[in-house]
Design a protein around this motif. Structure first.
Motif, PDB file in Angstrom:
ATOM      1  N   ALA A  57       0.778  -1.239   0.000  1.00  0.00           N
ATOM      2  CA  ALA A  57       0.000   0.000   0.000  1.00  0.00           C
ATOM      3  C   ALA A  57       0.808   1.286   0.000  1.00  0.00           C
ATOM      4  O   ALA A  57       1.585   1.539   0.900  1.00  0.00           O
ATOM      5  N   SER A  58       0.627   2.075  -1.043  1.00  0.00           N
ATOM      6  CA  SER A  58       0.872   3.510  -1.095  1.00  0.00           C
ATOM      7  C   SER A  58       2.299   3.975  -0.782  1.00  0.00           C
ATOM      8  O   SER A  58       3.051   3.317  -0.083  1.00  0.00           O
ATOM      9  N   TYR A  59       2.618   5.151  -1.322  1.00  0.00           N
ATOM     10  CA  TYR A  59       3.882   5.803  -0.976  1.00  0.00           C
ATOM     11  C   TYR A  59       3.617   7.044  -0.126  1.00  0.00           C
ATOM     12  O   TYR A  59       4.509   7.795   0.193  1.00  0.00           O
ATOM     13  N   VAL A  60       2.343   7.269   0.220  1.00  0.00           N
ATOM     14  CA  VAL A  60       1.971   8.481   0.949  1.00  0.00           C
ATOM     15  C   VAL A  60       1.751   8.128   2.430  1.00  0.00           C
ATOM     16  O   VAL A  60       0.888   7.320   2.753  1.00  0.00           O
ATOM     17  N   THR A  81      19.235  -6.021  -9.061  1.00  0.00           N
ATOM     18  CA  THR A  81      18.824  -4.640  -9.323  1.00  0.00           C
ATOM     19  C   THR A  81      18.773  -4.300 -10.815  1.00  0.00           C
ATOM     20  O   THR A  81      17.737  -3.855 -11.316  1.00  0.00           O
ATOM     21  N   ILE A  82      19.893  -4.503 -11.499  1.00  0.00           N
ATOM     22  CA  ILE A  82      19.958  -4.081 -12.907  1.00  0.00           C
ATOM     23  C   ILE A  82      19.011  -4.904 -13.802  1.00  0.00           C
ATOM     24  O   ILE A  82      18.281  -4.316 -14.613  1.00  0.00           O
ATOM     25  N   PRO A  83      18.973  -6.253 -13.640  1.00  0.00           N
ATOM     26  CA  PRO A  83      17.995  -7.005 -14.451  1.00  0.00           C
ATOM     27  C   PRO A  83      16.558  -6.533 -14.229  1.00  0.00           C
ATOM     28  O   PRO A  83      15.774  -6.411 -15.175  1.00  0.00           O
ATOM     29  N   PHE A  84      16.228  -6.216 -12.963  1.00  0.00           N
ATOM     30  CA  PHE A  84      14.871  -5.721 -12.700  1.00  0.00           C
ATOM     31  C   PHE A  84      14.633  -4.408 -13.430  1.00  0.00           C
ATOM     32  O   PHE A  84      13.623  -4.239 -14.116  1.00  0.00           O
ATOM     33  N   ALA A  85      15.581  -3.453 -13.271  1.00  0.00           N
ATOM     34  CA  ALA A  85      15.404  -2.134 -13.899  1.00  0.00           C
ATOM     35  C   ALA A  85      15.261  -2.282 -15.414  1.00  0.00           C
ATOM     36  O   ALA A  85      14.438  -1.612 -16.039  1.00  0.00           O
ATOM     37  N   ALA A  86      16.054  -3.204 -15.994  1.00  0.00           N
ATOM     38  CA  ALA A  86      15.991  -3.398 -17.445  1.00  0.00           C
ATOM     39  C   ALA A  86      14.642  -3.985 -17.854  1.00  0.00           C
ATOM     40  O   ALA A  86      14.018  -3.532 -18.823  1.00  0.00           O
ATOM     41  N   ALA A  87      14.177  -4.979 -17.096  1.00  0.00           N
ATOM     42  CA  ALA A  87      12.887  -5.605 -17.415  1.00  0.00           C
ATOM     43  C   ALA A  87      11.757  -4.599 -17.268  1.00  0.00           C
ATOM     44  O   ALA A  87      10.816  -4.563 -18.071  1.00  0.00           O
ATOM     45  N   PHE A  88      11.855  -3.759 -16.239  1.00  0.00           N
ATOM     46  CA  PHE A  88      10.816  -2.752 -15.986  1.00  0.00           C
ATOM     47  C   PHE A  88      10.783  -1.755 -17.139  1.00  0.00           C
ATOM     48  O   PHE A  88       9.721  -1.424 -17.660  1.00  0.00           O
ATOM     49  N   GLN A  89      11.961  -1.303 -17.524  1.00  0.00           N
ATOM     50  CA  GLN A  89      12.030  -0.313 -18.603  1.00  0.00           C
ATOM     51  C   GLN A  89      11.473  -0.903 -19.910  1.00  0.00           C
ATOM     52  O   GLN A  89      10.782  -0.235 -20.659  1.00  0.00           O
ATOM     53  N   LYS A  90      11.768  -2.189 -20.135  1.00  0.00           N
ATOM     54  CA  LYS A  90      11.305  -2.833 -21.357  1.00  0.00           C
ATOM     55  C   LYS A  90       9.770  -2.903 -21.368  1.00  0.00           C
ATOM     56  O   LYS A  90       9.117  -2.669 -22.365  1.00  0.00           O
ATOM     57  N   LYS A  91       9.212  -3.212 -20.194  1.00  0.00           N
ATOM     58  CA  LYS A  91       7.761  -3.423 -20.121  1.00  0.00           C
ATOM     59  C   LYS A  91       6.987  -2.111 -20.066  1.00  0.00           C
ATOM     60  O   LYS A  91       5.926  -1.989 -20.666  1.00  0.00           O
ATOM     61  N   PHE A  92       7.506  -1.135 -19.319  1.00  0.00           N
ATOM     62  CA  PHE A  92       6.714   0.083 -19.082  1.00  0.00           C
ATOM     63  C   PHE A  92       7.290   1.325 -19.751  1.00  0.00           C
ATOM     64  O   PHE A  92       6.712   2.401 -19.668  1.00  0.00           O
ATOM     65  N   GLY A  93       8.465   1.201 -20.346  1.00  0.00           N
ATOM     66  CA  GLY A  93       9.003   2.323 -21.107  1.00  0.00           C
ATOM     67  C   GLY A  93       9.665   3.413 -20.297  1.00  0.00           C
ATOM     68  O   GLY A  93       9.995   4.462 -20.826  1.00  0.00           O
ATOM     69  N   ASN A  94       9.833   3.214 -18.982  1.00  0.00           N
ATOM     70  CA  ASN A  94      10.601   4.201 -18.228  1.00  0.00           C
ATOM     71  C   ASN A  94      11.397   3.551 -17.094  1.00  0.00           C
ATOM     72  O   ASN A  94      11.118   2.424 -16.699  1.00  0.00           O
ATOM     73  N   VAL A  95      12.392   4.290 -16.623  1.00  0.00           N
ATOM     74  CA  VAL A  95      13.211   3.792 -15.515  1.00  0.00           C
ATOM     75  C   VAL A  95      12.321   3.695 -14.280  1.00  0.00           C
ATOM     76  O   VAL A  95      11.533   4.594 -14.029  1.00  0.00           O
ATOM     77  N   PRO A  96      12.409   2.592 -13.511  1.00  0.00           N
ATOM     78  CA  PRO A  96      11.511   2.464 -12.363  1.00  0.00           C
ATOM     79  C   PRO A  96      11.725   3.558 -11.316  1.00  0.00           C
ATOM     80  O   PRO A  96      12.861   3.909 -11.011  1.00  0.00           O
ATOM     81  N   GLY A  97      10.632   4.106 -10.799  1.00  0.00           N
ATOM     82  CA  GLY A  97      10.709   5.038  -9.685  1.00  0.00           C
ATOM     83  C   GLY A  97      11.045   4.266  -8.420  1.00  0.00           C
ATOM     84  O   GLY A  97      11.045   3.030  -8.417  1.00  0.00           O
ATOM     85  N   TYR A  98      11.323   5.000  -7.333  1.00  0.00           N
ATOM     86  CA  TYR A  98      11.867   4.323  -6.149  1.00  0.00           C
ATOM     87  C   TYR A  98      10.940   3.238  -5.608  1.00  0.00           C
ATOM     88  O   TYR A  98      11.384   2.181  -5.156  1.00  0.00           O
ATOM     89  N   ALA A  99       9.620   3.469  -5.660  1.00  0.00           N
ATOM     90  CA  ALA A  99       8.687   2.509  -5.064  1.00  0.00           C
ATOM     91  C   ALA A  99       8.456   1.293  -5.951  1.00  0.00           C
ATOM     92  O   ALA A  99       7.839   0.316  -5.529  1.00  0.00           O
TER      93      ALA A  99
END
Lengths: 291, 410
Positions: free
Chosen positions: B100-103, B295-313
């Motif tokens: 749940a949430s970042y707020v 870390t890096i494989p996740f960031a790469a997979a995320f970028q591939k799927k969603f088109g941007n570098v993952p935000g912190y959350a």
């Protein structure tokens, strides 16, 4: 240095307010419509300008143009889909039509706001300024974009003045705001005048939105505040009075800037609201209202 | 007639299900609820990170043969909407755990509900110290809550720790102004800033708390510039794009360093039209640093799927799904108390580091263990459209640079 800073910053924001409120008040003067989707249309213009300039890589000029064109389109859609059906509806009593228009445009504004948040997130967007860089004005470092914002606002208002006072269509517009009935008796078609006023409104709101996006940045969350500020300016200036709105825009702009600099930025809009309450008590017709 | 046939069919299905409960259960997915403000940059990272993790887990056969299903809810950054979503997740959609949430305001509102409905919950991005303090103070009721991100105090400490090297040693800075947004998470953050900044040798000239509704930051920057500090220490999350753009447009000659949550997503560069150049912000993981092998494989997979570098959350919510899955596997059941028990024993190397939860006796009960070998902070800087890690030195992929309008000491 600080008074000069306030003078410069206040001027830029006031000019932008003036531009934003002009179309809003003109429309009320001519067609009796208070368009509460005003802020949302400004935001649409800014977000489209940002999208076309950045995501579609078309550059700031095409972006700005696309933003204004979109605002124009949305002004027409607002009129055709929301306002006109209410005005023409035989089942809504005449005296309730204004309330229906208010409610209709308010809800339409919320729809636009939610749609922008859905499509582009509610994160603020900043339109790439036409000119970047800063200049020193007597020791105050001022972004060129800020000067440009004020200048373009006044050019747009100037062109509007020419249109209203120097062209036949503009004169008809003015006449419609004074005596719509007389105008129809002279053979003018009111509906064409309404289309014209919505066109002017769309362009002005579009320019104001794009400039605001380049000057401070705009988020879909700002739609309500933008409508409220246009509304306050127009009530303060006198409903339907363009020159009253211009003066009121400067009163509001400077009061806000002064508060932000000398008291606290977080209560920036508070004195304006208090002033508005006072105006409603003391001079409900506003500064230059005709009543 | 038609109605009768339908109910007869339903009855038959029920009968079948009752006759072979094991079969029906095995086919049922394990539902994990994800509540976040999906129209915000930091918010949408949460369901996206979670979905990626669920896809991977499912591709590998799921949990005890059952698939993970992510059920998404939008809290519109409102505590009331968040609570409604939480209740619906627990009572109607029958999820077994929630991310749940970042707020902080939303998470703090959900926390008592996690206790009441016995619903295991973790936040991937909120930072208020109160989240774990409540678990510590009232463990029996609040034990269902885990803190999957640093507490504000820990964030401030990481910022100061990085500052020791970057601001003091490298840039010879002496003075600072703290600029934070007025929110629950910045109260302990600022408190710690005001302690740890002088401790590393930065004199705090002023402490400005700004309204999250601010759109014109000129008066604030003007005031700060008048004080002539060497650096602006930021604590911003709800605002970010506008102050950054105005800082650049007005050419405020002072660098911004600290926490800027919106800056952690690649869309920040686009939203600010590149005004982010030179902004330094804290993260626990970044796309260019192998904090762990994941870390890096996740960031790469995320970028591939969603088109941007993952935000912190996104990093944390991705890890959170794995941790829930592991806890459910270890518990061998979806009973909330058993899940909590298993979650407390977590020792998991995720994308943000090695995660262990602190015991109920700790002030940060159910918060993550911080320090070398566990979770540590990074300082990252936007440089020419790329987030470049500049601290700690051993993980750095670049050095701090600033746009021409910034004036550095000496």
């Amino acid at each position: 240095m600080r008074p000069l800073q306030i003078l410069i910053d206040g001027f830029a924001i006031s000019s932008l307010y003036a531009l934003g409120a002009t179309g809003f008040t003109l429309m009320f003067g001519v067609s009796g419509v208070l368009n509460l989707s005003h802020g949302a249309i400004m935001v649409v213009a800014a977000v489209i300008a940002w999208y076309v300039a950045g995501d579609l890589a078309a550059g700031p000029y095409w972006g700005a143009l696309a933003g204004v064109a979109t605002a124009l389109a949305f002004a027409f859609i607002t009129y055709r889909v929301i306002v006109r059906p209410i005005q023409n509806s035989p089942s809504i009593p005449r005296e309730e039509k204004e309330i229906f228009v208010l409610t209709g445009t308010l809800l339409w504004g919320i729809m636009l706001q939610e749609a922008i948040a859905y499509l582009f997130t509610n994160n603020p967007k900043t339109v790439r300024p036409l000119i970047t860089g800063v200049v020193e004005i007597l020791g105050v470092r001022t972004p060129i974009n800020e000067i440009l914002t004020a200048a373009l606002s006044w050019i747009a208002i100037g062109l509007l003045w020419l249109l209203v006072n120097r062209t036949r269509a503009g004169k008809a517009l003015l006449a419609a705001s004074i005596n719509p009935r007389g105008l129809t008796l002279l053979g003018f078609e009111l509906s064409r005048i309404y289309w014209l006023v919505w066109a002017i409104y769309g362009v002005l709101a579009g320019i104001a939105g794009v400039l605001l996006g380049a000057f401070l940045g705009v988020s879909s969350d700002n739609a309500g505040t933008l409508t409220a500020s246009a509304f306050s300016i127009v009530v303060l200036g006198g409903l339907g009075s363009v020159s009253g709105s211009l003066i009121a825009a400067y009163v509001v702009g400077y009061l806000e800037t002064l508060t932000a600099y000398t008291v606290a930025p977080s209560i920036r809009t508070l004195p304006v609201l208090l002033l508005l309450v006072a105006v409603v008590y003391v001079r409900p017709q506003g500064l230059l209202g005709r009543r | 007639m038609r109605l009768m046939r339908t109910s007869a069919l339903t009855g038959a299905a029920f009968g079948l299900a009752l006759a072979i409960p094991g079969l029906a259960l095995a086919a049922d997915p394990i539902k994990i609820g994800v509540i976040a403000e999906t129209s915000a940059i930091s918010g949408v990272a949460i369901p996206n990170g979670a979905k990626l993790a669920a896809e991977e887990i499912n591709a590998a056969g799921g949990v005890n043969g059952r698939m993970i299903e992510i059920v998404e809810y939008d809290d519109h950054n409102s505590a009331a909407d968040g609570v409604r979503a939480f209740q619906r997740a627990a009572q109607q959609d029958k999820v077994v755990a929630v991310i749940a949430s970042y707020v902080s305001e939303v998470v703090l509102a959900l926390e008592p509900w996690a206790g009441r409905l016995k619903m295991p919950m973790i936040t991937p991005g909120a930072a208020s110290n109160d989240i774990t303090k409540r678990v510590h103070d009232d463990y029996d009721h609040m034990k269902y809550v885990f803190h999957g991100y640093l507490a504000s105090t820990q964030i401030a400490d990481a910022v100061c720790e990085g500052g020791k090297e970057l601001l003091i040693k490298q840039l010879k800075m002496k003075t600072a102004v703290v600029m934070s947004e007025d929110a629950a998470w910045t109260i302990p953050l600022d408190e710690e800033y005001l302690k740890c900044l002088p401790a590393i040798g930065l004199k705090v000239l002023d402490h400005i708390r700004l309204s999250p509704d601010t759109t014109d930051f000129t008066p604030i920057f003007n005031k700060i510039e008048g004080l002539k500090p060497d650096v602006i220490i930021t604590g911003i999350s709800h605002v970010g794009v506008q102050p950054t753009v105005q800082w650049q447009q007005q050419q405020v000659p002072i660098p911004m360093y600290g926490v800027s949550s919106q800056a952690t997503s690649s869309t920040f560069w686009k939203d600010t039209n590149g005004a982010a150049e030179g902004v330094i912000y804290n993260m626990v993981s970044a796309a260019d640093v192998a904090v762990t092998p994941k870390t890096i494989p996740f960031a790469a997979a995320f970028q591939k799927k969603f088109g941007n570098v993952p935000g912190y959350a996104a990093y944390t919510s991705y890890d959170d799904v794995y941790m829930w899955a592991n806890a459910i596997k270890a518990a061998g059941s979806t009973d909330p108390d058993k899940i909590v028990e298993a979650m407390e024993k977590t020792d998991y190397v995720g994308t943000i580091g090695r995660i262990q939860f602190l015991p109920k006796t700790d002030t940060f009960a159910h918060g993550m263990k911080i320090g070398p070998g566990y979770i540590a902070g990074l300082m990252v800087q936007w440089q020419k459209g790329n987030p470049i890690t500049i601290w700690p030195t051993e993980a750095a992929t670049g050095k701090a640079t600033f746009p021409a309008f910034i004036k550095l000491p000496n």
